[in-house]
Design a protein around this motif. Structure first.
Motif, PDB file in Angstrom:
ATOM      1  N   LYS A   1    -103.317  36.529  51.705  1.00  9.70           N
ATOM      2  CA  LYS A   1    -101.339  36.120  51.303  1.00  9.70           C
ATOM      3  C   LYS A   1    -101.014  34.579  52.295  1.00  9.70           C
ATOM      4  O   LYS A   1    -100.619  34.988  52.854  1.00  9.70           O
TER       5      LYS A   1
ATOM      6  N   GLY B   1     -93.569  32.608  41.265  1.00 11.78           N
ATOM      7  CA  GLY B   1     -92.569  32.592  42.164  1.00 11.78           C
ATOM      8  C   GLY B   1     -91.304  31.842  41.800  1.00 11.78           C
ATOM      9  O   GLY B   1     -91.318  31.323  40.886  1.00 11.78           O
TER      10      GLY B   1
ATOM     11  N   SER C   1    -100.262  33.280  43.861  1.00 10.38           N
ATOM     12  CA  SER C   1     -98.701  33.995  44.079  1.00 10.38           C
ATOM     13  C   SER C   1     -97.746  32.576  42.757  1.00 10.38           C
ATOM     14  O   SER C   1     -97.973  31.913  41.972  1.00 10.38           O
TER      15      SER C   1
ATOM     16  N   GLU D   1     -99.522  24.154  44.966  1.00  7.85           N
ATOM     17  CA  GLU D   1     -98.816  24.284  44.374  1.00  7.85           C
ATOM     18  C   GLU D   1     -98.706  23.671  43.433  1.00  7.85           C
ATOM     19  O   GLU D   1     -98.309  22.198  43.619  1.00  7.85           O
TER      20      GLU D   1
ATOM     21  N   GLU E   1     -91.563  35.614  45.978  1.00  9.57           N
ATOM     22  CA  GLU E   1     -92.738  35.595  45.816  1.00  9.57           C
ATOM     23  C   GLU E   1     -93.538  36.113  45.899  1.00  9.57           C
ATOM     24  O   GLU E   1     -93.634  37.696  46.150  1.00  9.57           O
TER      25      GLU E   1
ATOM     26  N   ASP F   1     -86.458  31.620  48.261  1.00 10.12           N
ATOM     27  CA  ASP F   1     -87.514  31.925  47.565  1.00 10.12           C
ATOM     28  C   ASP F   1     -88.544  32.997  47.294  1.00 10.12           C
ATOM     29  O   ASP F   1     -87.790  34.551  48.054  1.00 10.12           O
TER      30      ASP F   1
ATOM     31  N   TYR G   1     -97.178  38.213  45.272  1.00 11.74           N
ATOM     32  CA  TYR G   1     -98.229  37.962  44.757  1.00 11.74           C
ATOM     33  C   TYR G   1     -99.333  39.136  43.837  1.00 11.74           C
ATOM     34  O   TYR G   1     -99.535  39.670  43.593  1.00 11.74           O
TER      35      TYR G   1
ATOM     36  N   ARG H   1     -98.697  29.179  42.859  1.00  6.39           N
ATOM     37  CA  ARG H   1     -99.627  28.460  43.853  1.00  6.39           C
ATOM     38  C   ARG H   1    -101.247  29.499  44.544  1.00  6.39           C
ATOM     39  O   ARG H   1    -101.338  30.594  43.834  1.00  6.39           O
TER      40      ARG H   1
END
Length: 173
Positions: A90, A59, A57, A96, A49, A47, A51, A82
């Motif tokens: 964070k 991703g 975020s 999500e 991501e 994954d 921010y 998300r």
């Protein structure tokens, strides 16, 4: 020429005007390995991501599995968005929205089905959630997540719903 200068001015103004609640622009990128999926089903899932700010975020997910008949197929790729609800930057509780394109193969070996293709590819949209813990340095993370999605174009032999779950270790840079 004026349109180009105006475009650059608007772009600079909008990107520099995002306010940061915590004032930390470091560690905006994160890569994760889903070790939970690997230990349960030998699926290798990565994954990424990015921010946008401390609470939001975007991703993507990419996974490979050597067994095409597993519940989410043998290959998948998709985006997510998300929103974090924790007290720290964070991290904490998150929700999500995700999309996933994945391929696989049906494992039904019935003789009376006739001549058909056992391969499939489909797109799913879904909702998920979880919790993320970060170290004090904001460099390393542990994440527990899950989600449920609906296949948009399932085959007759395929489930209408798909699920995802994981325990991921991450590194921010």
């Amino acid at each position: 020429m004026y349109k180009f200068i105006l475009f650059l001015l608007v772009l600079f103004t909008t990107t520099s005007s995002f306010a940061q609640a915590y004032g930390n622009d470091e560690n905006s990128h994160e890569v994760k390995l889903n070790i939970g999926q690997f230990l349960v089903s030998t699926t290798v899932e990565f994954d990424y991501e990015y921010y946008i700010n401390e609470d939001t975020s975007i991703g993507g997910t990419l996974y490979f599995d050597g067994k095409a008949t597993d519940y989410n197929g043998n290959f998948g790729i998709g985006p997510n968005l998300r929103a974090y609800f924790g007290y720290g930057p964070k991290s904490g509780l998150f929700a999500e929205i995700f999309g996933l394109y994945y391929t696989g193969e049906d494992d039904d070996d019935s003789e009376n089905l006739g001549n058909r293709n056992y391969d499939y590819s489909t797109v799913a949209l879904g909702l998920g959630g979880g919790y993320k813990w970060a170290t004090r340095s904001q460099k390393f993370t542990i994440e527990l997540n899950g989600g449920l999605g609906r296949n948009i174009n399932p085959e007759d032999f395929q489930n209408d719903f798909m699920f995802k779950a994981g325990l991921a270790l991450g590194f921010r840079f």
